[in-house]
Write an enzyme that holds these catalytic residues in place. Structure first.
Site: not given
Ligand code: AGP
Length: 608
Positions: A27, A75, A102, A481, A485, A488, A504, A603
């Protein structure tokens, strides 16, 4: 995006707090700390850096005496990672300690007010205002004091609070940030996420927004925002402890990729009954369903990529327009919403701030909301009108894999179910789809077991600095996706392009040696994709193709090819994405990266 934990019991608290924090590091992991009451004092140990540094510094907490404590892994949002910005934060009088997950949006105003009353602040964080606000409103009763203090807070918070004046208890509170209370034998816990205390207890209480919990060694009490007692149901967690451990794999990401057959089985099988798709758990009103005119799908990151596939499925099965949006854009784009619309939000964590806000916006405007979510009791799960759980189990690695494929499975079930209920799904089509869904877990197992070829190809390409993904239709959504993957966890620059769009502009970036990963898994678009592949090869690109087993021509136009079994279009994406997940994993591992905790990411993104 931090991890909060608390322990009250007879054992030494710090070792238990540090052990639980290890399971919360996904986290946030730029600093950590614990605060423990002992001998009339609150001892605080906190420092910048990975939790392991704090463990080494305190001999795994053995140097920190006391049996009631709180802990935090951070974090950074306000104030860069540093010792003084780490949590816990003490109040000026040293009698209160706080851990916070928070963001306090009005912290500057509060800081100014408290400074006017002589309070001094030692950190740049928003969180520190909480400990001093609690001191400022101290009424000698922890619950009353906490409620008085949070009354002035704007934003999101999950809090753990210690008071020296009431050293036999701990308080906790949540608003727009996850927090769970665990019940033990003669000891109790608070925690941001259930897996972190699964080895200690399986009995938890899911807190509602605005609720306060007061924990002592032998008791747990809950109060609402007015301080009135609240009764709560205990929730017995059936997840096995190993769900939180790596199960013998080097990384959680590999463990979770290999868990996809089970996750698909858990998500699909309970919803297939007597040859029909059964989503009666949603309690959708048939009249409402018949009047449904439009669907909006809103999510972030990989969940948004699953949502793009959901658009194809819902439009195919229901024949009504579907818009898919990134949540952080949707909520500020003044979307056109009507009561005969449906908003589907998709989220693994159920705590992603932008997705929550988009859902609240739709609800505010009278639009029904349906959430596809993985975490039971999360904010999105509790606030949506209808909830379709993906039963993927806890996902620890920051890069989502099993939750993503389970989301696609949930979208297939939802689209087909709504069509079935509206009488739009022909029996043969349904039988074909159900057969394909039932075969999916084993298909996935076989492909995941055959991962050596992907590992070999990753060893050929892991030193590339630019990798492009191309595809058409469903394959373009899968390219997005696959590219995410890779980016990251490998930190390689990568882009996904609609294959027909290359000429283009982006094709100017293709030069000899550039790696292009080309997805060609839709028979009706094979010729078109072969043309696009030759366009990039003509500019010297190396091409790794992902193609169907029955594609006899692809080898002629690419350097390497990974084959996937041909399945009905609806379920094909769940199989096609697997080699891309594996490729990203092996490239990142070969580059020596921290695959489970990639830099700058967390996460669940619980702030805007
Ligand atoms: C994907 O691997 C990332 N972890 C990220 O993009 C994620 O999908 C996004 O933050 C949404 O998270 P959610 O599903 O928990 O809402």
């Amino acid at each position: 995006m931090c991890g909060v934990v608390g322990y009250i019991g007879d054992k030494q608290a710090a070792p238990i707090l540090l052990e639980a924090l290890k399971k919360l590091e996904y986290r946030g992991y730029d600093s950590a700390g614990v605060a423990v009451i002992d001998g009339g004092e609150i001892g605080v140990k906190k420092m910048r850096g990975r939790l392991q540094l704090l463990c080494d510094h305190t001999h795994d907490g053995l140097d920190v005496p006391g049996s009631i404590g709180i802990g935090h892994t951070r974090w950074a949002t306000h104030g860069e990672p540093s010792d003084r910005n780490s949590h816990p934060h003490l109040s000026n009088n040293g009698r209160f300690a706080v851990v916070h997950n928070g963001i306090i949006e009005n912290f500057r105003q509060i800081k100014e007010m408290l400074s006017g009353h002589g309070y001094v602040f030692y950190s740049e964080t928003d969180s520190e205002v909480i400990s001093n606000l609690i001191e400022y409103y101290d009424q000698g009763d922890l619950v009353k004091t906490l409620l008085a203090a949070v009354h002035h807070l704007e934003g999101s918070y999950a809090l753990g609070v210690l008071s020296l004046d009431q050293p036999d208890r701990m308080a906790a509170m949540r608003k727009d940030s996850p927090l769970v209370v665990g019940r033990g034998e003669g000891e109790n816990y608070i925690v941001s996420d259930i897996p972190a205390i699964l080895s200690l207890t399986r009995d938890v209480y899911l807190m509602e927004d605005g609720e306060v919990a007061l924990l002592t060694r032998d008791d747990i009490r809950f109060y609402n925002g007015y301080g009135e007692p609240v009764d709560k149901e205990i929730f017995h967690v059936t997840w096995d402890v190993s769900a939180a451990e790596k199960g013998g794999y080097e990384h959680f990401m590999m463990k979770e990729m290999m868990e996809q057959p089970e996750a698909l089985k858990e998500t699909i099988r309970p919803r297939l009954r007597d040859g029909r798709i059964d989503l009666s758990e949603l309690k959708l009103d048939r009249d409402w369903l018949n009047d449904l005119r439009m669907v909006h799908i809103v999510a972030c990151g990989s969940a948004y990529h699953a949502g793009r596939l959901g658009k194809n499925l819902l439009e195919k099965y229901l024949g009504i327009p579907v818009e898919v949006d990134i949540a952080s854009e949707f909520r500020y784009n003044a979307p056109i919403l009507h009561p005969d619309h449906l908003l589907i939000v998709i989220s693994q964590s159920g705590e992603t701030a932008d997705t929550i806000a988009a859902m609240r916006e739709a609800r505010r405007r009278g639009v029904k909301t349906l959430a596809i979510v993985n975490v039971v009791g999360s904010t999105i799960a509790r606030e949506a009108d209808h909830v379709l759980y993906t039963w993927a189990g806890p996902e620890i690695a920051v890069a989502t894999t099993k939750a993503y494929t389970a989301q696609i499975a949930a979208l297939i079930l939802l689209s087909a179910y709504m069509a079935q209920e509206k009488g739009l799904l022909a029996d043969e089509e349904r039988a074909r789809l159900i057969a394909a869904l039932e075969a999916l877990p084993e298909m996935a197992r076989q492909l995941l077991d055959d991962k050596e070829r992907v590992q070999y190809l990753a060893s050929q390409y892991f030193n590339h600095n630019d990798i492009y993904f191309i595809g058409r239709g469903i394959d373009y959504s899968l390219s997005l996706e696959g590219s995410l993957k890779l980016k990251e966890i490998s930190y390689i620059h990568s882009e996904a392009q609609a294959a027909g769009e290359l000429k283009h502009g982006t094709i100017s970036l293709v030069q000899p040696g550039t790696l292009v990963i080309a997805l060609s898994t839709q028979k009706k678009l094979r010729e078109k994709m072969a043309g696009n592949i030759q366009e990039v090869r003509a500019r010297g690109a190396s091409v790794l193709a992902i193609a169907l087993e029955d594609d006899g021509n692809i080898e002629a136009v690419c350097d390497h090819c990974l084959y996937v079994p041909a399945l009905p279009d609806a379920v094909q994406p769940i199989i096609t994405i697997l080699p891309l997940q594996l490729f990203a994993y092996y490239v990142a591992a070969l580059r020596g990266n921290d695959v489970d905790k990639p830099r700058n990411l967390a996460k669940s993104v619980t702030v805007e």
